[in-house]
Scaffold this motif. Sequence first.
Motif, PDB file in Angstrom:
ATOM      1  N   LEU A  26       0.845  -1.193   0.000  1.00 23.43           N
ATOM      2  CA  LEU A  26       0.000   0.000   0.000  1.00 23.43           C
ATOM      3  C   LEU A  26       0.880   1.242   0.000  1.00 23.43           C
ATOM      4  N   THR A  27       0.405   2.282  -0.654  1.00 20.46           N
ATOM      5  CA  THR A  27       1.175   3.529  -0.708  1.00 20.46           C
ATOM      6  C   THR A  27       0.433   4.710  -0.076  1.00 20.46           C
ATOM      7  N   MET A  28      -0.898   4.699  -0.106  1.00 22.01           N
ATOM      8  CA  MET A  28      -1.710   5.788   0.446  1.00 22.01           C
ATOM      9  C   MET A  28      -3.101   5.264   0.769  1.00 22.01           C
ATOM     10  N   ALA A  29      -3.817   6.027   1.605  1.00 21.50           N
ATOM     11  CA  ALA A  29      -5.221   5.726   1.897  1.00 21.50           C
ATOM     12  C   ALA A  29      -5.863   7.006   2.405  1.00 21.50           C
ATOM     13  N   HIS A  30      -7.050   7.310   1.910  1.00 24.36           N
ATOM     14  CA  HIS A  30      -7.687   8.565   2.302  1.00 24.36           C
ATOM     15  C   HIS A  30      -9.161   8.626   1.901  1.00 24.36           C
ATOM     16  N   ILE A  31      -9.813   9.699   2.379  1.00 28.80           N
ATOM     17  CA  ILE A  31     -11.191  10.016   1.999  1.00 28.80           C
ATOM     18  C   ILE A  31     -11.126  11.098   0.928  1.00 28.80           C
ATOM     19  N   HIS A  32     -11.895  10.859  -0.132  1.00 32.89           N
ATOM     20  CA  HIS A  32     -12.047  11.838  -1.214  1.00 32.89           C
ATOM     21  C   HIS A  32     -13.486  12.355  -1.204  1.00 32.89           C
ATOM     22  N   GLN A  33     -13.690  13.554  -1.712  1.00 33.83           N
ATOM     23  CA  GLN A  33     -15.039  14.022  -1.985  1.00 33.83           C
ATOM     24  C   GLN A  33     -15.353  13.631  -3.416  1.00 33.83           C
ATOM     25  N   GLY A  34     -16.482  12.943  -3.613  1.00 33.12           N
ATOM     26  CA  GLY A  34     -16.869  12.533  -4.953  1.00 33.12           C
ATOM     27  C   GLY A  34     -17.962  11.489  -4.921  1.00 33.12           C
ATOM     28  N   ALA A  35     -18.893  11.618  -5.831  1.00 32.98           N
ATOM     29  CA  ALA A  35     -20.009  10.675  -5.944  1.00 32.98           C
ATOM     30  C   ALA A  35     -19.551   9.408  -6.654  1.00 32.98           C
ATOM     31  N   VAL A  36     -20.388   8.403  -6.641  1.00 37.16           N
ATOM     32  CA  VAL A  36     -20.118   7.159  -7.364  1.00 37.16           C
ATOM     33  C   VAL A  36     -19.793   7.502  -8.814  1.00 37.16           C
ATOM     34  N   GLY A  37     -18.738   6.884  -9.346  1.00 33.91           N
ATOM     35  CA  GLY A  37     -18.398   7.068 -10.755  1.00 33.91           C
ATOM     36  C   GLY A  37     -17.576   8.301 -11.059  1.00 33.91           C
ATOM     37  N   THR A  38     -17.245   9.090 -10.046  1.00 34.56           N
ATOM     38  CA  THR A  38     -16.427  10.284 -10.266  1.00 34.56           C
ATOM     39  C   THR A  38     -15.211  10.258  -9.352  1.00 34.56           C
ATOM     40  N   ASN A  39     -14.145  10.855  -9.808  1.00 33.11           N
ATOM     41  CA  ASN A  39     -12.960  11.020  -8.978  1.00 33.11           C
ATOM     42  C   ASN A  39     -12.986  12.412  -8.371  1.00 33.11           C
ATOM     43  N   GLY A  40     -12.582  12.502  -7.114  1.00 35.95           N
ATOM     44  CA  GLY A  40     -12.592  13.791  -6.439  1.00 35.95           C
ATOM     45  C   GLY A  40     -11.311  14.037  -5.672  1.00 35.95           C
ATOM     46  N   SER A  41     -11.259  15.189  -5.065  1.00 32.00           N
ATOM     47  CA  SER A  41     -10.059  15.584  -4.340  1.00 32.00           C
ATOM     48  C   SER A  41     -10.006  14.940  -2.958  1.00 32.00           C
ATOM     49  N   ILE A  42      -8.791  14.753  -2.460  1.00 36.00           N
ATOM     50  CA  ILE A  42      -8.579  14.207  -1.125  1.00 36.00           C
ATOM     51  C   ILE A  42      -8.998  15.257  -0.106  1.00 36.00           C
ATOM     52  N   VAL A  43      -9.811  14.823   0.890  1.00 36.19           N
ATOM     53  CA  VAL A  43     -10.216  15.743   1.961  1.00 36.19           C
ATOM     54  C   VAL A  43      -9.709  15.313   3.329  1.00 36.19           C
ATOM     55  N   VAL A  44      -9.419  14.010   3.504  1.00 38.32           N
ATOM     56  CA  VAL A  44      -8.838  13.509   4.758  1.00 38.32           C
ATOM     57  C   VAL A  44      -7.815  12.439   4.389  1.00 38.32           C
ATOM     58  N   ASP A  45      -6.557  12.689   4.704  1.00 38.02           N
ATOM     59  CA  ASP A  45      -5.501  11.725   4.444  1.00 38.02           C
ATOM     60  C   ASP A  45      -5.197  10.967   5.725  1.00 38.02           C
ATOM     61  N   THR A  46      -5.080   9.649   5.645  1.00 39.06           N
ATOM     62  CA  THR A  46      -4.797   8.849   6.841  1.00 39.06           C
ATOM     63  C   THR A  46      -3.355   8.995   7.308  1.00 39.06           C
ATOM     64  N   GLY A  47      -2.481   9.465   6.444  1.00 38.41           N
ATOM     65  CA  GLY A  47      -1.069   9.539   6.784  1.00 38.41           C
ATOM     66  C   GLY A  47      -0.312   8.269   6.454  1.00 38.41           C
ATOM     67  N   LEU A  48      -0.993   7.270   5.864  1.00 33.12           N
ATOM     68  CA  LEU A  48      -0.316   6.043   5.451  1.00 33.12           C
ATOM     69  C   LEU A  48       0.703   6.398   4.373  1.00 33.12           C
ATOM     70  N   THR A  49       1.912   5.896   4.522  1.00 37.42           N
ATOM     71  CA  THR A  49       2.962   6.183   3.551  1.00 37.42           C
ATOM     72  C   THR A  49       3.507   4.881   2.978  1.00 37.42           C
ATOM     73  N   PRO A  50       4.160   4.955   1.813  1.00 38.48           N
ATOM     74  CA  PRO A  50       4.742   3.755   1.220  1.00 38.48           C
ATOM     75  C   PRO A  50       5.671   3.053   2.214  1.00 38.48           C
ATOM     76  N   GLY A  51       5.547   1.733   2.268  1.00 37.90           N
ATOM     77  CA  GLY A  51       6.393   0.940   3.135  1.00 37.90           C
ATOM     78  C   GLY A  51       5.800   0.635   4.502  1.00 37.90           C
TER      79      GLY A  51
END
Length: 170
Positions: free
Chosen positions: A91-116
């Motif tokens: 895994l390299t990242m994990a977060h919450i995005h704003q966006g409806a089903v079928g659309t890509n949106g911007s990150i609004v909450v990042d978990t802080g998960l980093t590569p490795g």
Amino acid sequence: MTRVLVAGVAALALLVGVACDDSPTSPSDTITLSAQLSPANEVPPVSNAEASGSGTATIRLHVTRDSAGTITAASADFQVTLAGFPPATALTMAHIHQGAVGTNGSIVVDTGLTPGQTTLATGAGSFTKNGIDVTPTVAQAIVADPPAFYFNIHTVLNSDGAARGQLTRS
């Protein structure tokens, strides 16, 4: 006797008034959200070796509200469980995005998960991230309309997103 009773009630009211805090109340609340993660939910859908993966994200949003009910502070705890991925999926990242089903949106909450930090050695595993700051405005929007947001994970193979799911209130 009536004067003594009235004086006693007045003194009690004064004592209670002095003991009360005049600041707005700040009730705390925890809202539980979840997302069923699937590579098929990514936009575009994942069709490579990671297409068989799946997972669940449970998000506990801790909010503080003012006396009017407006969120004034928030943090989130994330518990993510994944399975069905190829062995050694990183895994390299994990977060919450704003966006409806079928659309890509911007990150609004990042978990802080980093590569490795998290590798699914057998193709399954989990990670936890606690105490992640969330702006009051974003928290208010998520609480008001959870399906307008999605959680997703990213991997080395799928840097644009490997599995995704819309938020629902549990």
